[in-house]
Design a protein around this motif. Structure first.
Motif, PDB file in Angstrom:
ATOM      1  N   GLN A 171      45.859  47.024 -57.779  1.00  0.00           N
ATOM      2  CA  GLN A 171      47.177  46.394 -57.822  1.00  0.00           C
ATOM      3  C   GLN A 171      48.191  47.174 -56.971  1.00  0.00           C
ATOM      4  O   GLN A 171      49.079  46.593 -56.352  1.00  0.00           O
ATOM      5  CB  GLN A 171      47.661  46.296 -59.276  1.00  0.00           C
ATOM      6  CG  GLN A 171      46.728  45.511 -60.188  1.00  0.00           C
ATOM      7  CD  GLN A 171      46.614  44.055 -59.768  1.00  0.00           C
ATOM      8  OE1 GLN A 171      47.589  43.310 -59.818  1.00  0.00           O
ATOM      9  NE2 GLN A 171      45.421  43.637 -59.354  1.00  0.00           N
ATOM     10  N   TRP A 172      48.061  48.497 -56.962  1.00  0.00           N
ATOM     11  CA  TRP A 172      48.905  49.327 -56.099  1.00  0.00           C
ATOM     12  C   TRP A 172      48.674  48.962 -54.632  1.00  0.00           C
ATOM     13  O   TRP A 172      49.627  48.823 -53.856  1.00  0.00           O
ATOM     14  CB  TRP A 172      48.590  50.802 -56.342  1.00  0.00           C
ATOM     15  CG  TRP A 172      49.404  51.755 -55.517  1.00  0.00           C
ATOM     16  CD1 TRP A 172      49.038  52.345 -54.346  1.00  0.00           C
ATOM     17  CD2 TRP A 172      50.726  52.206 -55.780  1.00  0.00           C
ATOM     18  NE1 TRP A 172      50.046  53.149 -53.876  1.00  0.00           N
ATOM     19  CE2 TRP A 172      51.099  53.088 -54.742  1.00  0.00           C
ATOM     20  CE3 TRP A 172      51.636  51.967 -56.817  1.00  0.00           C
ATOM     21  CZ2 TRP A 172      52.326  53.720 -54.690  1.00  0.00           C
ATOM     22  CZ3 TRP A 172      52.869  52.597 -56.770  1.00  0.00           C
ATOM     23  CH2 TRP A 172      53.208  53.464 -55.722  1.00  0.00           C
ATOM     24  N   ALA A 173      47.397  48.775 -54.266  1.00  0.00           N
ATOM     25  CA  ALA A 173      47.075  48.407 -52.893  1.00  0.00           C
ATOM     26  C   ALA A 173      47.661  47.039 -52.536  1.00  0.00           C
ATOM     27  O   ALA A 173      48.165  46.844 -51.420  1.00  0.00           O
ATOM     28  CB  ALA A 173      45.554  48.397 -52.703  1.00  0.00           C
ATOM     29  N   LEU A 174      47.613  46.102 -53.487  1.00  0.00           N
ATOM     30  CA  LEU A 174      48.214  44.790 -53.251  1.00  0.00           C
ATOM     31  C   LEU A 174      49.712  44.911 -52.969  1.00  0.00           C
ATOM     32  O   LEU A 174      50.241  44.286 -52.048  1.00  0.00           O
ATOM     33  CB  LEU A 174      48.004  43.884 -54.469  1.00  0.00           C
ATOM     34  CG  LEU A 174      46.711  43.089 -54.551  1.00  0.00           C
ATOM     35  CD1 LEU A 174      46.637  42.372 -55.899  1.00  0.00           C
ATOM     36  CD2 LEU A 174      46.628  42.078 -53.421  1.00  0.00           C
ATOM     37  N   LEU A 175      50.396  45.706 -53.777  1.00  0.00           N
ATOM     38  CA  LEU A 175      51.833  45.890 -53.589  1.00  0.00           C
ATOM     39  C   LEU A 175      52.121  46.556 -52.255  1.00  0.00           C
ATOM     40  O   LEU A 175      53.060  46.169 -51.540  1.00  0.00           O
ATOM     41  CB  LEU A 175      52.405  46.728 -54.741  1.00  0.00           C
ATOM     42  CG  LEU A 175      53.872  47.124 -54.629  1.00  0.00           C
ATOM     43  CD1 LEU A 175      54.770  45.891 -54.571  1.00  0.00           C
ATOM     44  CD2 LEU A 175      54.277  48.025 -55.802  1.00  0.00           C
ATOM     45  N   ARG A 176      51.324  47.541 -51.902  1.00  0.00           N
ATOM     46  CA  ARG A 176      51.525  48.243 -50.625  1.00  0.00           C
ATOM     47  C   ARG A 176      51.348  47.296 -49.444  1.00  0.00           C
ATOM     48  O   ARG A 176      52.115  47.326 -48.470  1.00  0.00           O
ATOM     49  CB  ARG A 176      50.542  49.412 -50.547  1.00  0.00           C
ATOM     50  CG  ARG A 176      50.681  50.288 -49.307  1.00  0.00           C
ATOM     51  CD  ARG A 176      49.595  51.358 -49.312  1.00  0.00           C
ATOM     52  NE  ARG A 176      49.629  52.165 -48.103  1.00  0.00           N
ATOM     53  CZ  ARG A 176      50.270  53.319 -47.982  1.00  0.00           C
ATOM     54  NH1 ARG A 176      50.959  53.804 -48.986  1.00  0.00           N
ATOM     55  NH2 ARG A 176      50.226  54.000 -46.848  1.00  0.00           N
ATOM     56  N   GLU A 177      50.329  46.426 -49.554  1.00  0.00           N
ATOM     57  CA  GLU A 177      50.034  45.499 -48.457  1.00  0.00           C
ATOM     58  C   GLU A 177      50.966  44.291 -48.448  1.00  0.00           C
ATOM     59  O   GLU A 177      51.226  43.694 -47.398  1.00  0.00           O
ATOM     60  CB  GLU A 177      48.582  45.020 -48.573  1.00  0.00           C
ATOM     61  CG  GLU A 177      47.550  46.126 -48.355  1.00  0.00           C
ATOM     62  CD  GLU A 177      46.189  45.764 -48.951  1.00  0.00           C
ATOM     63  OE1 GLU A 177      46.014  44.594 -49.364  1.00  0.00           O
ATOM     64  OE2 GLU A 177      45.312  46.655 -48.992  1.00  0.00           O
ATOM     65  N   GLN A 178      51.460  43.919 -49.640  1.00  0.00           N
ATOM     66  CA  GLN A 178      52.310  42.736 -49.756  1.00  0.00           C
ATOM     67  C   GLN A 178      53.591  43.102 -50.520  1.00  0.00           C
ATOM     68  O   GLN A 178      53.722  42.808 -51.706  1.00  0.00           O
ATOM     69  CB  GLN A 178      51.574  41.618 -50.477  1.00  0.00           C
ATOM     70  CG  GLN A 178      50.270  41.195 -49.832  1.00  0.00           C
ATOM     71  CD  GLN A 178      49.554  40.133 -50.654  1.00  0.00           C
ATOM     72  OE1 GLN A 178      50.102  39.083 -50.982  1.00  0.00           O
ATOM     73  NE2 GLN A 178      48.305  40.422 -50.997  1.00  0.00           N
ATOM     74  N   PRO A 179      54.541  43.767 -49.866  1.00  0.00           N
ATOM     75  CA  PRO A 179      55.755  44.199 -50.574  1.00  0.00           C
ATOM     76  C   PRO A 179      56.553  43.043 -51.165  1.00  0.00           C
ATOM     77  O   PRO A 179      57.367  43.266 -52.069  1.00  0.00           O
ATOM     78  CB  PRO A 179      56.550  44.941 -49.495  1.00  0.00           C
ATOM     79  CG  PRO A 179      55.945  44.542 -48.190  1.00  0.00           C
ATOM     80  CD  PRO A 179      54.518  44.218 -48.465  1.00  0.00           C
ATOM     81  N   GLU A 180      56.284  41.824 -50.712  1.00  0.00           N
ATOM     82  CA  GLU A 180      56.964  40.670 -51.305  1.00  0.00           C
ATOM     83  C   GLU A 180      56.534  40.447 -52.761  1.00  0.00           C
ATOM     84  O   GLU A 180      57.157  39.668 -53.488  1.00  0.00           O
ATOM     85  CB  GLU A 180      56.703  39.414 -50.479  1.00  0.00           C
ATOM     86  CG  GLU A 180      55.266  38.928 -50.433  1.00  0.00           C
ATOM     87  CD  GLU A 180      54.425  39.579 -49.333  1.00  0.00           C
ATOM     88  OE1 GLU A 180      53.333  39.058 -49.051  1.00  0.00           O
ATOM     89  OE2 GLU A 180      54.868  40.608 -48.764  1.00  0.00           O
TER      90      GLU A 180
END
Length: 405
Positions: free
Chosen positions: A266-275
């Motif tokens: 989930q951290w990686a998702l946020l990093r890749e998709q700051p939206e």
């Protein structure tokens, strides 16, 4: 036919200590939810279901008990009692409705959006101090110092006064702490509060001479049919913002950071998709909130659902359990920042006492998490993470992290 009292309805019971953390107690909440929407806890009835929790929060027959934190210390009268119970955080009825209708105009998403630059400057400055080390104690190094500069910027206080604000806040926060003898500390609290009020009075006088682009100026500008906030009300609101917007943000930022570290995908998702930052805030506050409950008292005999609450019943609205109600949230223990159109979380309360600063809190948390995900690669928890108890304001007291430089 009269509905059974919550005390005579054969409800499940919760057996936990007031020092237990949310994680320790959650299995009991989940088991009780399978049986009934309410359980009897060590303090009183606890509303566990999403729908009933939302109903209680929206029902004006359930009021906020006056001075609850002070009463827990044995303080039921005197100067501190008078000042706390006269704040908007303890108000009910017409006076409360009037103040909220005026103040709400200063807390719109458009109004809070101007804090964007201040938030970015504060977060980046804090991260500059730890970035090269590859490790930090997140609560002490980031979460704890974060909110006070934001509140100062909200009021329009100059940077050189941030440390003074922090000192006043530490003393004033003893009001809501269970870690001190408040009877002994009352003179210290009142002294800090007097100094804070004097400072705000001077700011109000300066803003009346020359309005600027800050919250105090907005509150002074607000008028509704000739009704305006007077100096005492402005002073009280400044105190309420300080109390309501500091430790809550600190604790939730640390709790959000921990759950994201525990779920590196989930951290990686946020990093890749700051939206996804705003969705991430909603999901962390649903799954791992620092504010797990709120209290109400029945002002009359009240029937909700299949149960009745006798007048005077002290009730815990267990938003931690309600936000994990499997009849409302699919697979509620799953942490997923991409949940599609989830029901609104109850962490900010509801009804006439819904948190006025919710827009600002969401902005503070979402922008901080967005910057953290970019600047701290692969963070990992590097030691024990003790939490404060479920009752009151919870969240990590310490969060040791390691991350790539």
């Amino acid at each position: 036919m009269c509905k059974p009292s919550v005390f005579d309805a054969g409800l499940p019971t919760l057996d936990y200590s007031v020092t237990d953390t949310p994680q320790q107690i959650y299995p009991q909440f989940r088991a009780a939810q399978e049986v009934a929407p309410i359980a009897l806890g060590p303090i009183g009835p606890e509303v566990l279901s999403y729908e009933m929790a939302r109903a209680v929060l929206r029902d004006p027959r359930f009021g906020i008990p006056q001075g609850i934190h002070l009463s827990a210390h044995g303080i039921t009268s005197g100067p501190l009692w008078d000042r706390v119970t006269r704040s908007i955080l303890n108000m009910e009825g017409e006076e409360h409705r009037r103040l909220r209708s005026l103040v709400a105009r200063a807390f719109t998403p458009r109004a809070t959006a101007r804090m964007h630059d201040a938030i970015h400057n504060v977060v980046n400055e804090l991260l500059d101090g730890i970035h090269d080390a590859g490790r930090c104690e997140f609560v002490a190094d980031v979460a704890r110092p974060y909110p006070i500069p934001i509140i100062c910027a909200l009021f329009g206080a100059p940077r050189e006064d941030w440390q003074q604000f922090s000192c006043w806040a530490e003393d004033i926060f003893k009001i809501v702490s269970f870690d001190c003898d408040l009877v002994q500390e009352e003179p210290v609290v009142l002294k800090a509060w007097d100094e804070f009020d004097d400072y705000i009075d001077a700011m109000i006088a300066a803003r009346r001479r020359h309005l600027t682009d800050d919250l105090l100026s907005d509150l002074i500008r607000i008028e509704d049919g000739g009704d305006r906030l007077d100096a005492a009300e402005l002073r009280m609101l400044a105190f309420s913002i300080l109390i309501a917007g500091t430790d809550t943000t600190r604790s939730q930022l640390a709790a959000s950071m921990q759950v994201l570290c525990d779920h590196p995908d989930q951290w990686a998702l946020l990093r890749e998709q700051p939206e996804l930052a705003m969705r991430t805030v909603e999901e962390t506050m649903r799954h791992s909130p620092s504010m797990c409950s709120t209290v109400r008292s029945a002002t009359a005999d009240v029937e909700i659902g299949e149960y009745s609450f006798p007048a005077g019943t002290f009730i815990i609205v267990n938003t931690y359990a309600a936000n994990r109600d499997q009849s409302v949230y699919d697979d509620p223990t799953r942490f997923d920042v991409t949940r599609e159109d989830p029901p609104p979380i109850l962490t900010f309360g509801g009804g006439v006492h819904y948190c006025l600063g919710a827009n600002l809190a969401r902005l503070e948390l979402s922008e901080a998490l967005k910057i953290l995900s970019r600047r701290l690669p692969n963070p990992r928890v590097a030691g024990p993470v003790p939490w404060k108890p479920l009752l009151g304001l919870s969240g990590p007291t310490s969060l040791p992290l390691e991350f790539e430089r």
